[in-house]
Design an enzyme around this catalytic site. Sequence first.
Site, mmCIF file in Angstrom:
data_model
loop_
_atom_site.group_PDB
_atom_site.id
_atom_site.type_symbol
_atom_site.label_atom_id
_atom_site.label_comp_id
_atom_site.label_asym_id
_atom_site.label_seq_id
_atom_site.Cartn_x
_atom_site.Cartn_y
_atom_site.Cartn_z
ATOM 1 N N TYR A 17 0.531 -1.426 0.067
ATOM 2 C CA TYR A 17 -0.273 -0.283 -0.110
ATOM 3 C C TYR A 17 1.142 1.194 0.033
ATOM 4 O O TYR A 17 0.480 1.821 -0.618
ATOM 5 C CB TYR A 17 -1.046 0.252 0.864
ATOM 6 C CG TYR A 17 -2.109 0.724 1.175
ATOM 7 C CD1 TYR A 17 -2.897 1.477 0.583
ATOM 8 C CD2 TYR A 17 -1.503 2.002 2.382
ATOM 9 C CE1 TYR A 17 -3.962 2.129 0.508
ATOM 10 C CE2 TYR A 17 -2.686 2.921 2.813
ATOM 11 C CZ TYR A 17 -3.954 3.271 1.194
ATOM 12 O OH TYR A 17 -4.434 4.160 1.944
ATOM 13 N N TYR A 21 -4.587 -3.657 19.392
ATOM 14 C CA TYR A 21 -3.110 -4.099 19.003
ATOM 15 C C TYR A 21 -2.239 -3.978 19.595
ATOM 16 O O TYR A 21 -1.845 -2.808 20.047
ATOM 17 C CB TYR A 21 -3.445 -4.598 17.619
ATOM 18 C CG TYR A 21 -4.767 -4.852 17.003
ATOM 19 C CD1 TYR A 21 -5.657 -5.931 17.568
ATOM 20 C CD2 TYR A 21 -4.863 -4.822 15.481
ATOM 21 C CE1 TYR A 21 -6.358 -6.473 16.351
ATOM 22 C CE2 TYR A 21 -5.625 -5.584 14.488
ATOM 23 C CZ TYR A 21 -7.046 -5.692 15.002
ATOM 24 O OH TYR A 21 -7.724 -5.925 15.033
ATOM 25 N N ASP A 78 3.523 -1.394 12.293
ATOM 26 C CA ASP A 78 1.655 -0.389 12.406
ATOM 27 C C ASP A 78 3.271 1.053 12.622
ATOM 28 O O ASP A 78 3.651 1.112 13.781
ATOM 29 C CB ASP A 78 1.309 -1.178 13.381
ATOM 30 C CG ASP A 78 0.061 -1.135 13.978
ATOM 31 O OD1 ASP A 78 -1.103 -1.678 13.867
ATOM 32 O OD2 ASP A 78 -0.059 0.376 14.000
#
Length: 313
Positions: free
Chosen positions: A146, A205, A273
């Site tokens: 992405y 998370y 992340d």
Amino acid sequence: MPRALVTGGAGFLGSHLCDRLLKDGMEVIAMDNLITGSTDNIAHNIDNPNFRFIHYNVVDYLYVDGALDYIFHLASPASPVDFPTKPIQILKVNALGTHKALGLARAKGARFFLASTSEVYGDPLVHPQPEEYLGNVNPVGVRGVYDEAKRFAEAITMAYHRFHQLPVRIVRIFNTYGPRMRLDDGRVVPNFIGQALRGDPITVYGTGLQTRSFCYESDLIEGFVRLMLSEHTGPINIGNPTERTMLEFAEEIKRLTGSSSPIVLEPLHTSDDPKQRKPVITKATELLGWEPKVSLEEGLGLTIAYFKKRLGL
Ligand code: NAD
Ligand code: UDP
């Protein structure tokens, strides 16, 4: 009547953009292959003579009848849950799809608008993120499909601008939420709200100390329109600098939904992340006279009401 093409027009942001352009008196063509979008998002416009939907993959050769003044290129899966499951589609729509949409803009003499992302900054080492920050992206990580595809999309957009003198606008969108996100979209806002409303555990998370800054959709769309109509190429960050850790955010959703769901920690779902994310919006404020108007509490209230309805609550 100005005529606009919105790729990804049946998606969350694309469908809100179509509504706004119709309201502003434009003729709108929404083009979408429905990989993550839904005709539910545009059904209310289907009888509008100024609106047309074309079910099409923008990776393929693009042809549209008649004149086009504006092309808003939003087509791309956007949720991290899509990164491992639709990696090639993401790379193709942002690379080949952007190329096709730029070619169409050139053929029609249309102004081209690219929906880029804060993900071009990767897991940023500079905080908050100004447009000048060049980013910290792992090209071979799960998010690379992405991030790198959007970086390529920015590069080819600027190449068309510099080499072909195509008028272009690039927006870097920071996390945006609101009605019409899918309940199973996988992004944090629908996940937390869906879990809280169902009484399921709210899944945070990692450590939950990573931050995001959430913008309500109508604020973002106002920024899109201002940028498209301005004389500024960008890239320009559009987002709401109100920053929260994911643990704080889970607590906030729990409070606003009145839920008794437990908050549980789970391992991170994707590597890389971003640990922190917050836009510098000085350019948007000074060049476009734009600033977010909808508070997090107000925006979440509207979004919770939407998801309640979807769940039949
Ligand atoms: P979304 O998944 O709801 O919308 C994307 C739309 O593009 C969907 O309707 C999908 O079916 C369509 N699409 C994907 N590939 C296509 C293809 N090959 N041909 C035609 N249509 C295709 O997601 P969204 O949140 O509305 O995102 C819209 C755009 O904004 C994306 O480009 C995304 O990268 C960008 N963006 C969104 C956010 C956000 O927080 N919502 C943040 C950064 C960037
Ligand atoms: N996240 C979470 N629980 C969830 C979904 C996401 O804690 O159920 C976290 C995710 O790890 C990330 C943040 O929320 O740190 C925002 O994730 P999202 O998928 O919305 O988009 P991102 O900003 O990572 O692209």
